[in-house]
Design an enzyme around this catalytic site. Structure first.
Site, PDB file in Angstrom:
ATOM      1  N   TYR A  51     -50.975 -11.585 -27.995  1.00  0.00           N
ATOM      2  CA  TYR A  51     -50.871 -12.510 -29.141  1.00  0.00           C
ATOM      3  C   TYR A  51     -51.989 -12.254 -30.162  1.00  0.00           C
ATOM      4  O   TYR A  51     -51.927 -12.762 -31.280  1.00  0.00           O
ATOM      5  CB  TYR A  51     -50.929 -13.989 -28.690  1.00  0.00           C
ATOM      6  CG  TYR A  51     -49.867 -14.433 -27.720  1.00  0.00           C
ATOM      7  CD1 TYR A  51     -48.774 -13.629 -27.405  1.00  0.00           C
ATOM      8  CD2 TYR A  51     -49.942 -15.680 -27.097  1.00  0.00           C
ATOM      9  CE1 TYR A  51     -47.810 -14.050 -26.500  1.00  0.00           C
ATOM     10  CE2 TYR A  51     -48.977 -16.106 -26.200  1.00  0.00           C
ATOM     11  CZ  TYR A  51     -47.921 -15.277 -25.903  1.00  0.00           C
ATOM     12  OH  TYR A  51     -46.979 -15.704 -25.000  1.00  0.00           O
ATOM     13  N   LYS A  76     -52.781 -13.610 -20.453  1.00  0.00           N
ATOM     14  CA  LYS A  76     -51.831 -12.732 -19.755  1.00  0.00           C
ATOM     15  C   LYS A  76     -52.177 -11.268 -19.965  1.00  0.00           C
ATOM     16  O   LYS A  76     -52.636 -10.879 -21.054  1.00  0.00           O
ATOM     17  CB  LYS A  76     -50.397 -12.982 -20.270  1.00  0.00           C
ATOM     18  CG  LYS A  76     -50.038 -14.459 -20.410  1.00  0.00           C
ATOM     19  CD  LYS A  76     -48.589 -14.688 -20.793  1.00  0.00           C
ATOM     20  CE  LYS A  76     -48.346 -16.134 -21.200  1.00  0.00           C
ATOM     21  NZ  LYS A  76     -48.672 -16.446 -22.592  1.00  0.00           N
ATOM     22  N   HIS A 109     -47.809 -10.485 -17.566  1.00  0.00           N
ATOM     23  CA  HIS A 109     -46.926 -10.971 -18.642  1.00  0.00           C
ATOM     24  C   HIS A 109     -45.453 -10.616 -18.396  1.00  0.00           C
ATOM     25  O   HIS A 109     -44.570 -11.441 -18.611  1.00  0.00           O
ATOM     26  CB  HIS A 109     -47.422 -10.392 -19.972  1.00  0.00           C
ATOM     27  CG  HIS A 109     -47.076 -11.214 -21.171  1.00  0.00           C
ATOM     28  ND1 HIS A 109     -47.893 -11.324 -22.265  1.00  0.00           N
ATOM     29  CD2 HIS A 109     -45.983 -11.969 -21.459  1.00  0.00           C
ATOM     30  CE1 HIS A 109     -47.323 -12.107 -23.163  1.00  0.00           C
ATOM     31  NE2 HIS A 109     -46.161 -12.507 -22.704  1.00  0.00           N
ATOM     32  N   LEU A 191     -38.729 -25.411 -26.422  1.00  0.00           N
ATOM     33  CA  LEU A 191     -37.904 -26.046 -27.471  1.00  0.00           C
ATOM     34  C   LEU A 191     -36.857 -25.071 -28.004  1.00  0.00           C
ATOM     35  O   LEU A 191     -36.284 -25.300 -29.070  1.00  0.00           O
ATOM     36  CB  LEU A 191     -38.806 -26.519 -28.625  1.00  0.00           C
ATOM     37  CG  LEU A 191     -39.853 -27.570 -28.254  1.00  0.00           C
ATOM     38  CD1 LEU A 191     -40.819 -27.808 -29.415  1.00  0.00           C
ATOM     39  CD2 LEU A 191     -39.165 -28.879 -27.847  1.00  0.00           C
ATOM     40  N   LYS A 231     -45.075 -24.651 -28.725  1.00  0.00           N
ATOM     41  CA  LYS A 231     -45.933 -24.103 -29.788  1.00  0.00           C
ATOM     42  C   LYS A 231     -45.666 -24.829 -31.097  1.00  0.00           C
ATOM     43  O   LYS A 231     -44.509 -25.055 -31.467  1.00  0.00           O
ATOM     44  CB  LYS A 231     -45.649 -22.610 -29.956  1.00  0.00           C
ATOM     45  CG  LYS A 231     -46.331 -21.951 -31.159  1.00  0.00           C
ATOM     46  CD  LYS A 231     -45.443 -21.867 -32.391  1.00  0.00           C
ATOM     47  CE  LYS A 231     -46.175 -21.340 -33.604  1.00  0.00           C
ATOM     48  NZ  LYS A 231     -45.323 -21.376 -34.824  1.00  0.00           N
ATOM     49  N   VAL A 233     -47.810 -25.078 -35.168  1.00  0.00           N
ATOM     50  CA  VAL A 233     -49.016 -25.043 -35.999  1.00  0.00           C
ATOM     51  C   VAL A 233     -49.020 -26.244 -36.951  1.00  0.00           C
ATOM     52  O   VAL A 233     -49.909 -26.367 -37.780  1.00  0.00           O
ATOM     53  CB  VAL A 233     -49.117 -23.734 -36.819  1.00  0.00           C
ATOM     54  CG1 VAL A 233     -49.348 -22.544 -35.894  1.00  0.00           C
ATOM     55  CG2 VAL A 233     -47.883 -23.514 -37.691  1.00  0.00           C
ATOM     56  N   ASN A 241     -45.448 -33.672 -30.071  1.00  0.00           N
ATOM     57  CA  ASN A 241     -45.006 -33.003 -28.840  1.00  0.00           C
ATOM     58  C   ASN A 241     -45.750 -33.499 -27.598  1.00  0.00           C
ATOM     59  O   ASN A 241     -45.261 -33.314 -26.474  1.00  0.00           O
ATOM     60  CB  ASN A 241     -45.155 -31.480 -28.976  1.00  0.00           C
ATOM     61  CG  ASN A 241     -44.154 -30.884 -29.963  1.00  0.00           C
ATOM     62  OD1 ASN A 241     -43.181 -31.539 -30.336  1.00  0.00           O
ATOM     63  ND2 ASN A 241     -44.387 -29.640 -30.391  1.00  0.00           N
TER      64      ASN A 241
HETATM   65  P1  NDP Z   1     -41.090 -23.125 -28.782  1.00  0.00           P
HETATM   66  O1  NDP Z   1     -39.832 -23.403 -28.049  1.00  0.00           O
HETATM   67  O2  NDP Z   1     -42.337 -23.778 -28.360  1.00  0.00           O
HETATM   68  O3  NDP Z   1     -40.793 -23.431 -30.314  1.00  0.00           O
HETATM   69  C1  NDP Z   1     -41.747 -23.185 -31.322  1.00  0.00           C
HETATM   70  C2  NDP Z   1     -41.050 -23.359 -32.663  1.00  0.00           C
HETATM   71  O4  NDP Z   1     -40.554 -24.690 -32.794  1.00  0.00           O
HETATM   72  C3  NDP Z   1     -41.961 -23.121 -33.838  1.00  0.00           C
HETATM   73  O5  NDP Z   1     -41.184 -22.528 -34.871  1.00  0.00           O
HETATM   74  C4  NDP Z   1     -42.413 -24.517 -34.237  1.00  0.00           C
HETATM   75  O6  NDP Z   1     -42.661 -24.572 -35.627  1.00  0.00           O
HETATM   76  C5  NDP Z   1     -41.167 -25.338 -33.881  1.00  0.00           C
HETATM   77  N1  NDP Z   1     -41.509 -26.691 -33.417  1.00  0.00           N
HETATM   78  C6  NDP Z   1     -42.455 -27.042 -32.517  1.00  0.00           C
HETATM   79  N2  NDP Z   1     -42.461 -28.376 -32.328  1.00  0.00           N
HETATM   80  C7  NDP Z   1     -41.487 -28.874 -33.112  1.00  0.00           C
HETATM   81  C8  NDP Z   1     -41.022 -30.180 -33.357  1.00  0.00           C
HETATM   82  N3  NDP Z   1     -41.565 -31.229 -32.737  1.00  0.00           N
HETATM   83  N4  NDP Z   1     -39.992 -30.352 -34.245  1.00  0.00           N
HETATM   84  C9  NDP Z   1     -39.450 -29.290 -34.878  1.00  0.00           C
HETATM   85  N5  NDP Z   1     -39.852 -28.023 -34.667  1.00  0.00           N
HETATM   86  C10 NDP Z   1     -40.868 -27.816 -33.804  1.00  0.00           C
HETATM   87  O7  NDP Z   1     -41.226 -21.526 -28.829  1.00  0.00           O
HETATM   88  P2  NDP Z   1     -42.292 -20.414 -28.433  1.00  0.00           P
HETATM   89  O8  NDP Z   1     -41.502 -19.155 -28.358  1.00  0.00           O
HETATM   90  O9  NDP Z   1     -43.479 -20.416 -29.287  1.00  0.00           O
HETATM   91  O10 NDP Z   1     -42.735 -20.787 -26.938  1.00  0.00           O
HETATM   92  C11 NDP Z   1     -43.821 -21.629 -26.636  1.00  0.00           C
HETATM   93  C12 NDP Z   1     -44.951 -20.863 -25.987  1.00  0.00           C
HETATM   94  O11 NDP Z   1     -44.499 -20.193 -24.819  1.00  0.00           O
HETATM   95  C13 NDP Z   1     -45.520 -19.721 -26.826  1.00  0.00           C
HETATM   96  O12 NDP Z   1     -46.303 -20.168 -27.919  1.00  0.00           O
HETATM   97  C14 NDP Z   1     -46.246 -18.927 -25.791  1.00  0.00           C
HETATM   98  O13 NDP Z   1     -47.464 -19.557 -25.484  1.00  0.00           O
HETATM   99  C15 NDP Z   1     -45.269 -19.001 -24.638  1.00  0.00           C
HETATM  100  N6  NDP Z   1     -44.363 -17.842 -24.606  1.00  0.00           N
HETATM  101  C16 NDP Z   1     -44.466 -16.990 -23.534  1.00  0.00           C
HETATM  102  C17 NDP Z   1     -43.677 -15.890 -23.428  1.00  0.00           C
HETATM  103  C18 NDP Z   1     -43.820 -15.006 -22.256  1.00  0.00           C
HETATM  104  O14 NDP Z   1     -43.250 -13.908 -22.254  1.00  0.00           O
HETATM  105  N7  NDP Z   1     -44.541 -15.396 -21.236  1.00  0.00           N
HETATM  106  C19 NDP Z   1     -42.688 -15.541 -24.453  1.00  0.00           C
HETATM  107  C20 NDP Z   1     -42.611 -16.515 -25.523  1.00  0.00           C
HETATM  108  C21 NDP Z   1     -43.416 -17.622 -25.567  1.00  0.00           C
HETATM  109  P3  NDP Z   1     -44.140 -24.741 -36.295  1.00  0.00           P
HETATM  110  O15 NDP Z   1     -45.132 -23.970 -35.490  1.00  0.00           O
HETATM  111  O16 NDP Z   1     -43.926 -24.173 -37.671  1.00  0.00           O
HETATM  112  O17 NDP Z   1     -44.421 -26.219 -36.317  1.00  0.00           O
END
Ligand code: NDP
Length: 275
Positions: A51, A76, A109, A191, A231, A233, A241
């Site tokens: 990351y 990871k 990972h 999500l 996740k 920002v 959340n």
């Molecule tokens: P998520 O399912 O957590 O979704 C993140 C997205 O949803 C972003 O675009 C965010 O937008 C939006 N979002 C978050 N909260 C809300 C809300 N309350 N309402 C509306 N939209 C929302 O996806 P990720 O893929 O980021 O997964 C979460 C975490 O899992 C990662 O950050 C990482 O740490 C981990 N991960 C691990 C992987 C692996 O291979 N081990 C692979 C992928 C992820 P915004 O930020 O603009 O608010």
């Protein structure tokens, strides 16, 4: 401030059931997101070497004034760092970027089956755990047959398997295998990266409970026993959340969400990724 419950891992270490994920957050923005999360009551942060934002996580942790032992940091090992020596060096580098001398959870990972080095890598993880440089060790994106190989060929059951899991991909069989072997299930993209938030049934449940569809999904995860790392920002979403501990979904509503399972993956297939 929200009180996040903990899950006891198979070595007794406790992990907060909800944390902040920082995938795709640029390093320069990471400290701000993590700071907002820590102020909102998060104590667990999920990053990874790939990351490229471990430094930002470390910066926010130091600025928070929180004691290190109050926090749960996960990172990871990336796919090009498998193998004994490379793994040990990779952890040194992650610790130095994070500015800490241990992580709470270190994950492989991806299994990268084409390299076939994850057993050797896992033995290096065992050494890392016995040296106290990770309080717990686990894997990510490991399908059952690769978990089984670790069980058969090494002495340590992974504490966690972090896998893609959301209502569209409920991973029921893998979760059952985890439960049978004492492996905690951690959901990435909990999500579905925002893709399910307009689903009719989730919107309806949101109205019923006075919560957002995102909060409904997170509550579903928590009630079926998953660890989640949503996740965001966006400060309002980061705070929203974690605001999921003042209501409970009824069993029939959990079942409604369970029916959304379409076996639909957003991310790569772990059997072929990285190879
Ligand atoms: P998520 O399912 O957590 O979704 C993140 C997205 O949803 C972003 O675009 C965010 O937008 C939006 N979002 C978050 N909260 C809300 C809300 N309350 N309402 C509306 N939209 C929302 O996806 P990720 O893929 O980021 O997964 C979460 C975490 O899992 C990662 O950050 C990482 O740490 C981990 N991960 C691990 C992987 C692996 O291979 N081990 C692979 C992928 C992820 P915004 O930020 O603009 O608010």
């Amino acid at each position: 401030m929200s009180q996040v419950p903990v899950i006891k891992l198979n070595n007794g270490v406790e992990i907060p059931q909800l944390g902040l994920g920082v995938f795709q957050v640029p390093n320069a923005e990471t400290a701000q997101a993590v700071t907002t999360a820590l102020e909102a009551g998060y104590r667990s942060i999920d990053t990874a070497k790939i990351y490229d934002n471990e430094r930002g996580v470390g910066e926010a942790v130091r600025a928070s004034g929180l004691a290190r032992e109050e926090l749960f940091l996960t990172t990871k090992l990336w796919n090009d760092e498998h193998g004994s020596d490379a793994t040990l060096k990779a952890l040194d580098d992650s610790l130095s970027r994070l500015g800490t001398d241990y992580v709470d959870l270190y994950l492989v990972h991806w299994p990268v089956p084409s390299q076939d080095r994850y057993v050797e890598t896992w033995k290096a993880f065992e050494k890392i755990a016995s040296d106290g440089r990770a309080r717990a060790i686990g894997v990510s994106n490991f399908p059952q047959r690769h978990l089984q190989r670790l069980l058969d060929e090494t002495g340590t059951v992974p504490a966690v398997n972090q896998v893609e899991l959301h209502p569209d991909l409920a991973q029921s069989e893998l979760r059952a295998f985890h439960a049978e072997h004492g492996i905690a299930t951690e959901a990435w993209s909990p999500l579905a990266q925002g893709g399910l938030l307009a689903a009719e049934s989730l919107v309806a449940l949101g109205e019923k409970y006075g919560k957002t569809p995102a909060q409904i999904i997170l509550r579903w995860h928590l009630q079926i026993g998953n660890i989640v790392i949503p996740k965001s920002v966006t400060p309002e979403r980061i705070r929203g959340n974690i605001d999921v501990f003042d209501f409970e979904l009824a069993d029939d509503d959990l079942a409604v969400i369970g029916e959304l399972d379409a076996g639909k993956r957003l991310g790569p297939d772990p059997e072929t990724f990285g190879g």
